[in-house]
Design a protein around this motif. Sequence first.
Motif, mmCIF file in Angstrom:
data_model
loop_
_atom_site.group_PDB
_atom_site.id
_atom_site.type_symbol
_atom_site.label_atom_id
_atom_site.label_comp_id
_atom_site.label_asym_id
_atom_site.label_seq_id
_atom_site.Cartn_x
_atom_site.Cartn_y
_atom_site.Cartn_z
ATOM 1 N N PRO A 1 0.868 -1.127 0.086
ATOM 2 C CA PRO A 1 -0.132 0.046 -0.089
ATOM 3 C C PRO A 1 0.756 1.446 -0.103
ATOM 4 O O PRO A 1 0.606 2.214 -0.512
ATOM 5 C CB PRO A 1 -0.500 -0.064 1.333
ATOM 6 C CG PRO A 1 -0.914 -1.446 1.658
ATOM 7 C CD PRO A 1 0.382 -2.160 1.203
ATOM 8 N N GLU A 2 1.779 1.301 0.571
ATOM 9 C CA GLU A 2 2.846 2.530 0.727
ATOM 10 C C GLU A 2 3.482 2.916 -0.678
ATOM 11 O O GLU A 2 3.265 3.950 -0.996
ATOM 12 C CB GLU A 2 3.736 2.115 1.739
ATOM 13 C CG GLU A 2 4.571 3.078 2.667
ATOM 14 C CD GLU A 2 5.597 2.994 3.474
ATOM 15 O OE1 GLU A 2 5.397 1.853 4.026
ATOM 16 O OE2 GLU A 2 6.373 3.741 3.724
ATOM 17 N N VAL B 1 -11.367 -0.107 13.580
ATOM 18 C CA VAL B 1 -10.008 0.171 12.848
ATOM 19 C C VAL B 1 -9.215 1.001 14.131
ATOM 20 O O VAL B 1 -9.729 2.069 14.603
ATOM 21 C CB VAL B 1 -10.275 1.109 11.873
ATOM 22 C CG1 VAL B 1 -8.629 1.575 11.383
ATOM 23 C CG2 VAL B 1 -10.881 0.456 10.505
ATOM 24 N N PRO B 2 -7.955 0.412 14.522
ATOM 25 C CA PRO B 2 -7.315 0.748 15.337
ATOM 26 C C PRO B 2 -6.440 2.134 14.926
ATOM 27 O O PRO B 2 -6.590 2.302 13.847
ATOM 28 C CB PRO B 2 -6.078 -0.241 15.965
ATOM 29 C CG PRO B 2 -5.989 -1.121 14.546
ATOM 30 C CD PRO B 2 -7.070 -0.856 13.694
ATOM 31 N N THR C 1 -4.250 4.756 13.681
ATOM 32 C CA THR C 1 -3.147 4.689 12.887
ATOM 33 C C THR C 1 -1.902 5.348 13.503
ATOM 34 O O THR C 1 -1.940 6.085 14.355
ATOM 35 C CB THR C 1 -3.321 5.378 11.459
ATOM 36 O OG1 THR C 1 -3.611 6.715 11.641
ATOM 37 C CG2 THR C 1 -4.510 4.825 10.958
ATOM 38 N N ALA C 2 -0.747 5.162 12.865
ATOM 39 C CA ALA C 2 0.319 5.572 13.281
ATOM 40 C C ALA C 2 0.466 7.141 13.434
ATOM 41 O O ALA C 2 0.625 7.750 14.406
ATOM 42 C CB ALA C 2 1.713 5.289 12.637
ATOM 43 N N GLU C 3 -0.182 7.846 12.530
ATOM 44 C CA GLU C 3 -0.029 9.133 12.596
ATOM 45 C C GLU C 3 -1.156 9.861 13.642
ATOM 46 O O GLU C 3 -0.720 10.838 14.342
ATOM 47 C CB GLU C 3 -0.676 9.870 11.198
ATOM 48 C CG GLU C 3 0.492 9.982 10.120
ATOM 49 C CD GLU C 3 -0.025 10.040 8.644
ATOM 50 O OE1 GLU C 3 -0.620 11.123 8.406
ATOM 51 O OE2 GLU C 3 0.246 9.294 8.019
ATOM 52 N N THR D 1 -1.588 8.481 16.257
ATOM 53 C CA THR D 1 -1.121 8.304 17.792
ATOM 54 C C THR D 1 -0.266 9.162 17.983
ATOM 55 O O THR D 1 0.084 9.576 18.986
ATOM 56 C CB THR D 1 -0.503 7.083 18.021
ATOM 57 O OG1 THR D 1 -0.238 6.533 16.801
ATOM 58 C CG2 THR D 1 -1.649 6.011 18.382
ATOM 59 N N ARG D 2 0.402 9.783 16.813
ATOM 60 C CA ARG D 2 1.460 10.641 16.960
ATOM 61 C C ARG D 2 1.113 11.926 17.733
ATOM 62 O O ARG D 2 0.303 12.646 17.490
ATOM 63 C CB ARG D 2 2.260 11.054 15.504
ATOM 64 C CG ARG D 2 3.658 10.677 15.687
ATOM 65 C CD ARG D 2 4.479 11.093 14.505
ATOM 66 N NE ARG D 2 4.583 9.802 13.788
ATOM 67 C CZ ARG D 2 4.485 9.677 12.579
ATOM 68 N NH1 ARG D 2 4.493 10.521 11.782
ATOM 69 N NH2 ARG D 2 4.955 8.548 11.958
ATOM 70 N N ALA E 1 3.519 2.808 17.108
ATOM 71 C CA ALA E 1 3.668 3.728 16.389
ATOM 72 C C ALA E 1 5.322 3.687 15.844
ATOM 73 O O ALA E 1 6.051 3.296 16.551
ATOM 74 C CB ALA E 1 3.599 5.122 17.220
ATOM 75 N N ALA F 1 2.954 -0.346 11.316
ATOM 76 C CA ALA F 1 2.351 0.907 11.598
ATOM 77 C C ALA F 1 2.211 1.722 10.005
ATOM 78 O O ALA F 1 0.987 2.322 9.845
ATOM 79 C CB ALA F 1 2.750 1.834 12.688
ATOM 80 N N SER G 1 -0.967 3.402 5.579
ATOM 81 C CA SER G 1 -1.330 3.511 3.935
ATOM 82 C C SER G 1 -2.706 2.827 3.527
ATOM 83 O O SER G 1 -3.311 3.282 2.874
ATOM 84 C CB SER G 1 -0.226 3.216 3.058
ATOM 85 O OG SER G 1 1.196 3.547 3.379
ATOM 86 N N GLN H 1 -5.856 4.288 2.028
ATOM 87 C CA GLN H 1 -6.407 3.870 0.875
ATOM 88 C C GLN H 1 -7.909 3.695 1.073
ATOM 89 O O GLN H 1 -8.683 3.981 0.209
ATOM 90 C CB GLN H 1 -5.854 2.601 0.428
ATOM 91 C CG GLN H 1 -4.614 2.751 -0.229
ATOM 92 C CD GLN H 1 -4.111 1.722 -0.933
ATOM 93 O OE1 GLN H 1 -4.746 0.710 -0.943
ATOM 94 N NE2 GLN H 1 -2.924 1.656 -1.436
#
Lengths: 648, 620
Positions: free
Chosen positions: A547-548, A640-641, A643-645, A647-648, B588, B593, B598, B602
């Motif tokens: 996906p990235e 949905v847990p 996301t990284a962003e 939590t930041r 994180a 993560a 991503s 999406q």
Amino acid sequence: MTQVVDRSTDAQEEPRDAVVAPGVPPSALDPATRTATTRDGFAVLLVAIRREPWVFAVSTIGSVLFGALTVADAWVLGWSTDHVLLPAYRDGEIGAGMLAAVVALFVGVALLRAVGIVARRLGAGIMQYRMQAHTRRAVTRQYLRLPMAWHQQHPTGELLSNANSDVEAAWGPIAPLPMAVGTVAMMVIAVVQMLATDLVLAFVGLLVFPAVIAANLAFQRRSSPLMTRAQELRAELSEVAHESFDGAMVVKTLGRESEETRRFAEIAQRLREVNVRAGRLRAAFDPALAALPSLGVLVVLATGVHRVGTGATAAGDVVTIAYLLTVVAFPIRSLGWLLGEFPRSVVGYRRVTAVLEADGEMPHGESRLPADARGGARLELRDVAYAYDPDQPLLHGVTLDVAPGRTVALVGATASGKSTLTSLVTRLVDPDAGRLTLDGVDLRDLAPGELARAVAVVPQTAFLFDDTVRGNVTLGADLPDDAVWAALRAAQADEFVAALPHGLDTRLGERGTSLSGGQRQRLSLARALVRRPRLLVLDDATSAVDPEVEGRILAALRRPDPLARAADASVDDPAIDPDVPPPSLLVVAYRKATIGLADEVVHLDGGRIAARGTHAELLATSPAYAALVNAYETADETPVPPTAEETR
Amino acid sequence: MSAATADPRVAAGGRVDSGEEMGALETIRLGLRHSPELREGLGVTLLLAVLASAGQVVVPITVQQTLDRGLGAPGGPDLRFTVLLGLAALVAVLVTGLASYGMTSRLFRTAESGLATLRTKAFRHVHDLPVLTQNTERRGALVARVTSDVDQVSQFLVFGGLLFVVSVGQVLVATIVMAVYSWQLTLVVWLCFAPLFASLRYFQRKLSDAYGTVRRQVGALLSAVSEPVVGAGVVRAYAVQDRTQQRIDEAVERFQAASTRAQGFTAFSFSLGGVSGGLANAGVIVVGVLLGFGGDISAGEVLAFAFLVSLFVGPVQMGTQILTDAQNAIAGWRRVLGILETPADLVDPGEAGVELPRGPIAVRFEDVGFAYPGGPPVLRGIDLELAPGSRIAVVGETGSGKSTIAKLLTRLMDPTTGRVLLDGLDVREIRQASLRRSVVLVPQEGFLFDDTIAANLAYGRLDATEAELRAAADELGLGDWLAGLPHGLATRVGQRGEALSAGERQLVALWRAQLADPDLLVLDEATSAVDPALEMRIGRALDSLMRGRTSVTIAHRLSTAEQADEVVVVDRGEVVQRGPHAELARQAGTAYARLHASWVAQQSGRGADRAVASAGTLDA
Ligand SMILES: Nc1ncnc2c1ncn2[C@@H]1O[C@H](COP(=O)(O)OP(=O)(O)OP(=O)(O)O)[C@@H](O)[C@H]1O
Ligand SMILES: Nc1ncnc2c1ncn2[C@@H]1O[C@H](COP(=O)(O)OP(=O)(O)OP(=O)(O)O)[C@@H](O)[C@H]1O
Ligand SMILES: [Mg+2]
Ligand SMILES: [Mg+2]
């Protein structure tokens, strides 16, 4: 396993039944097929002679030289006997000059004959290999010209066999040809000599010829059906081998090596049986031809003894005729070698001709797109219908527009016909009804190569050639490395290509085996991007990337010029033209990220366009569409847990 | 083959042996070993061959006898004697013909049987080669080895091998017979042929080289043809026919050039025999005359000797010709044998190996490292333990090594370092048959055979009935799709499955694997081309089907990871994270993560914008 073993494609069944049904004894065959062979064999040879008259002439002259000198050998022997050997014995002396003459004659004849041999053999070889090359070029040209539909009916292995074994078989008789032609001269000279020596004895000796013809006819009749079968089996063998090696990974992972081997062995055994039967015929034919002149010699001797007794013939004449008959034995055998090759040759030639005469080539028009056209092209589909199987219409009444510079997402369930639609756009197939136009020109009116100049497709399954990275991206187009790197960058392939041992010059192996699935897909994308197409067609072209990376690729595609490093970096990149307007984009996609790029989404369902609009509109109005694209979320019961962003 | 056991790395990366460094005799010896049929009944065949060639002496002897004792009999021609002699000769001619028939047909039988065995063995061996070795040679070239290369050998075995022995025999017999007539003249003949015999070795070397090149070029030619045929779509879509044709033409021309060169050597070496023959004839007459003065030999004898010389020259020329053709055959033979000489797999322990017990399999990687031949390490220090019966998802960036892990797990390759254990057993000790029965991989590049769907499914389970096939389809949630196919199970899938859509191909591959009833199922992006709704449906179906089995699923669509018991994250050849999805997603700044972010982006359709932002930061 039987159904796997006993497979045979429909395409093949037909000619096989037409020529000879397996297992049917040759005698049960239509007489027309039988007698055609000898004449057809000469007809095939005539094709070769017309095509390469000069080489043929040289090799034939070589062969005639050889033949004449072989007869001369007999003459030299006779002359030496009469003028040197016998007088010497009679008189008890001979001049040194005469002895020198003997040596000079024999050696001179032998040297000339060597020249003849080289001319004949090399000439025959050159002629044979030239004919093979002509035919191979023609056959492969045809492979490249014939439409996809034809290819789908002809297994790769069979095509390999056509280009290799059948071509070889077709021109097989060229090798013994000059020899046979040359020995005809030898035969004629010998026969004339025989006639000049003693008419009666000569006629007795010449009875050999009708016998030879009879033997040959019997041989041809029995041999040609076997040869037909043998060439078919060779093709089947090649098919199984090619397919099996192609699917070696599946065979291995499922542990099916033994079954595959059985499949191959069965055809190998059948080929063996046919070859053994053909061999037996050959085994009878060759000695029969060899024995006939010997029998002739015996008959001549018997008659000769009698005639010498009555004083009608001189003893020396009998010797001469007997010797001349042994001289004729050789031409007869060489004629046999030629005729022996005929059945296989005719069969090979017919199989090759079938390819050369296959029609269905895609007709092209003359129209050209403006050479300086820039920016996105306009694609229009009007009432397009297409079916692989006439009883099963796949697409019908498909009407679709991709306006210049716009992005249209094509969404549809598995097997709904999306890839088929992309092959219509790239004209791998033509529609059964309706029309497709690019910038207003019907695709069928475009000159060859025009469409490919404007449209690039990234197929669903990446296909890489056994070539370097550069070769795979440029496909031979003269493009600077900068452009290649820019395309690789846009396809997110630059990093891994740079890490390859030889960078752009790294060879990838057949179908790009040395790369991971996602890497192959990205090279395939770079191949499309580097051409700066005015319409880019992506058929689920990011399915194998994470996906990235996919996100980055999509971002690049959204830029006005996909090849630009990034919106801001384009200035110092010589490969980038900031003024290039963006291409039009037709993307087959399931993922919302891709769909989200689109100006318009088209939902293909049941062979027609079921809905169109923006993603949001379709979500709201089409439950079928929503069910398709939202499947991942609705399936996801767990919240949905973060996301990284987040939590930041 | 022992080399393979000693160093698996060599075996894994070996090329398919070209066979080119094998000598001619070694090739024949090896060839005979691999095709024992070739030796069958050789004694009788040889006897027939001797008989057949001895028969060829009959005619000249009769001529000579009739001359001297029939026609030239003192007191006028002796008719009775001539008739008797003629009848004897007739019998001899018939016997010769029959013997020759017997010999050739026997040779055809043994040669074709031997070659059928040889090509079948070679074919099998290709499948036994490690995946990586298979990939070192193009399909077209491999096909050439088991087809046209073998065909080359046939001609030689029938018309060459034995005839060569016979020719040598004939030369010897002719020499003896000549010596009986006159040892002096015999010596003359041999002297005249000495230079030819001396030069043979040189030509053989040249020819061997030349024909080796020819056979290589055939392989190259077939490869050049097969590639654009398989990639017909790309060639057309990109309109690169001209360039493709140019490449094929080059291969065609290279083959032509190689063949012509070989033919040149052949022609030249063959012509030498004729020159020697001429010299010998002259020598015989001249020396014969000189000997006649001494009363050592009669005129009739010299004449007969001249005939005998042709009996000598004939087999010598035949012999040279056979030697020449032999080089072509041997070049082909070498290439087939080369396959058999390539070390087989990742050696199957066979009977000595252990059986993998049925039931869910526990997987363990112990410090596993792997490098593709000649490449950098792709996996490093992988330690991994997967509980039996669990559902594992493997995720990671493209090119991070996921498929490599899958191939090691299913023993398509052996690790360069460390061990892979299934139920505590090193995979190298497990019998191949047992391993393939229990462990099934659905590879990333799906492949179907050009046959019906049913026949393709048979690759998964040979004895499945149609009802079982349908039941399996229903279990997988493919019932509706199957019902929608006009020909159902009898639908033909086309070459490589190309008459199906990409998604459908994957469905069949999955169905096939499901039928194989594995204890460990490894799916390498097995549903990447299937639409989301169907994929979710299949996912749920697999969930229940995989109960009691272990499954490892590689997927870029993280929906799979969300469903798995445990997620393994691979990054640049190392396992960087593992644990249940929910746990990993909360860590994180980690690889997972990032991937998950991503993915979520999406799914919410905000992908592009978010991705542009992230692309910007990564480029910087
Ligand atoms: N060469 C062919 N011959 C016969 N039928 C074909 C051929 N190619 C495709 N089909 C059939 O046409 C239908 C549509 O196929 P197509 O590849 O266009 O689907 P798709 O929408 O691209 O599916 P996917 O999402 O799986 O890629 C399928 O049912 C397929 O079986
Ligand atoms: N046969 C091969 N020979 C040499 N290198 C290879 C070979 N196969 C894969 N590689 C390299 O090994 C690395 C890992 O490949 P692998 O196929 O395991 O990746 P992956 O994680 O499955 O990627 P993807 O998600 O794209 O399928 C890649 O860099 C690839 O180029
Ligand atoms: Mg498709
Ligand atoms: Mg992979």
